[in-house]
Scaffold this motif. Structure first.
Motif, PDB file in Angstrom:
ATOM      1  N   ILE A  50       0.873  -1.169   0.000  1.00  0.00           N
ATOM      2  CA  ILE A  50       0.000   0.000   0.000  1.00  0.00           C
ATOM      3  C   ILE A  50       0.913   1.222   0.000  1.00  0.00           C
ATOM      4  O   ILE A  50       1.591   1.489   0.991  1.00  0.00           O
ATOM      5  CB  ILE A  50      -0.937   0.017   1.216  1.00  0.00           C
ATOM      6  CG1 ILE A  50      -1.831  -1.221   1.196  1.00  0.00           C
ATOM      7  CG2 ILE A  50      -1.755   1.297   1.248  1.00  0.00           C
ATOM      8  CD1 ILE A  50      -2.772  -1.339   2.355  1.00  0.00           C
ATOM      9  N   GLY A  51       0.940   1.908  -1.120  1.00  0.00           N
ATOM     10  CA  GLY A  51       1.877   3.021  -1.259  1.00  0.00           C
ATOM     11  C   GLY A  51       3.289   2.468  -1.243  1.00  0.00           C
ATOM     12  O   GLY A  51       3.655   1.627  -2.050  1.00  0.00           O
ATOM     13  N   THR A  52       4.072   2.921  -0.273  1.00  0.00           N
ATOM     14  CA  THR A  52       5.446   2.419  -0.150  1.00  0.00           C
ATOM     15  C   THR A  52       5.581   1.382   0.958  1.00  0.00           C
ATOM     16  O   THR A  52       6.655   0.854   1.174  1.00  0.00           O
ATOM     17  CB  THR A  52       6.416   3.581   0.141  1.00  0.00           C
ATOM     18  OG1 THR A  52       6.009   4.228   1.352  1.00  0.00           O
ATOM     19  CG2 THR A  52       6.423   4.586  -0.997  1.00  0.00           C
ATOM     20  N   ARG A  53       4.482   1.100   1.648  1.00  0.00           N
ATOM     21  CA  ARG A  53       4.525   0.158   2.769  1.00  0.00           C
ATOM     22  C   ARG A  53       4.145  -1.247   2.351  1.00  0.00           C
ATOM     23  O   ARG A  53       3.281  -1.443   1.515  1.00  0.00           O
ATOM     24  CB  ARG A  53       3.552   0.590   3.871  1.00  0.00           C
ATOM     25  CG  ARG A  53       3.990   1.801   4.597  1.00  0.00           C
ATOM     26  CD  ARG A  53       3.067   2.045   5.749  1.00  0.00           C
ATOM     27  NE  ARG A  53       3.516   3.237   6.439  1.00  0.00           N
ATOM     28  CZ  ARG A  53       3.176   3.531   7.665  1.00  0.00           C
ATOM     29  NH1 ARG A  53       2.372   2.745   8.319  1.00  0.00           N
ATOM     30  NH2 ARG A  53       3.627   4.619   8.226  1.00  0.00           N
ATOM     31  N   TYR A  54       4.826  -2.191   2.973  1.00  0.00           N
ATOM     32  CA  TYR A  54       4.489  -3.597   2.802  1.00  0.00           C
ATOM     33  C   TYR A  54       3.714  -4.043   4.033  1.00  0.00           C
ATOM     34  O   TYR A  54       4.183  -3.841   5.157  1.00  0.00           O
ATOM     35  CB  TYR A  54       5.753  -4.451   2.686  1.00  0.00           C
ATOM     36  CG  TYR A  54       6.519  -4.233   1.414  1.00  0.00           C
ATOM     37  CD1 TYR A  54       6.281  -5.033   0.308  1.00  0.00           C
ATOM     38  CD2 TYR A  54       7.481  -3.243   1.311  1.00  0.00           C
ATOM     39  CE1 TYR A  54       6.992  -4.855  -0.876  1.00  0.00           C
ATOM     40  CE2 TYR A  54       8.190  -3.046   0.141  1.00  0.00           C
ATOM     41  CZ  TYR A  54       7.940  -3.847  -0.942  1.00  0.00           C
ATOM     42  OH  TYR A  54       8.634  -3.676  -2.103  1.00  0.00           O
ATOM     43  N   LEU A  55       2.536  -4.622   3.840  1.00  0.00           N
ATOM     44  CA  LEU A  55       1.785  -5.215   4.927  1.00  0.00           C
ATOM     45  C   LEU A  55       1.912  -6.720   4.772  1.00  0.00           C
ATOM     46  O   LEU A  55       1.419  -7.303   3.805  1.00  0.00           O
ATOM     47  CB  LEU A  55       0.318  -4.791   4.898  1.00  0.00           C
ATOM     48  CG  LEU A  55       0.039  -3.331   5.225  1.00  0.00           C
ATOM     49  CD1 LEU A  55      -1.458  -3.060   5.155  1.00  0.00           C
ATOM     50  CD2 LEU A  55       0.564  -2.965   6.594  1.00  0.00           C
ATOM     51  N   VAL A  56       2.616  -7.320   5.713  1.00  0.00           N
ATOM     52  CA  VAL A  56       2.950  -8.731   5.648  1.00  0.00           C
ATOM     53  C   VAL A  56       1.922  -9.536   6.433  1.00  0.00           C
ATOM     54  O   VAL A  56       1.525  -9.146   7.532  1.00  0.00           O
ATOM     55  CB  VAL A  56       4.362  -8.967   6.237  1.00  0.00           C
ATOM     56  CG1 VAL A  56       4.744 -10.432   6.191  1.00  0.00           C
ATOM     57  CG2 VAL A  56       5.389  -8.112   5.519  1.00  0.00           C
TER      58      VAL A  56
END
Length: 65
Positions: A50-56
């Motif tokens: 999401i955007g530049t974030r990784y949601l693991v």
């Protein structure tokens, strides 16, 4: 039992949160931010970006490890 009761909520966490949770369980863990990021980039664990974030998917990470 309805379909809503069968749904298991996935524990989606940022990479930093995953590292904190792993360190809380095992203070001497060698897993780092870059290790988890590399696992994501190689599609070895479930994640969304999401955007530049990784949601693991934290459970997917634990299964892999």
């Amino acid at each position: 039992m309805t379909n809503e009761e069968n749904v298991k909520v996935k524990r989606m966490r940022t990479i930093k949160e995953c590292v904190k949770m792993l360190k809380a369980d095992d203070p001497k863990s060698a897993i780092t931010y870059n290790t988890i990021r590399t696992l994501c980039l190689n599609n070895q664990v479930s994640f969304i970006k999401i955007g530049t974030r990784y949601l693991v998917n934290y459970d997917s990470l634990l299964d892999y490890l």
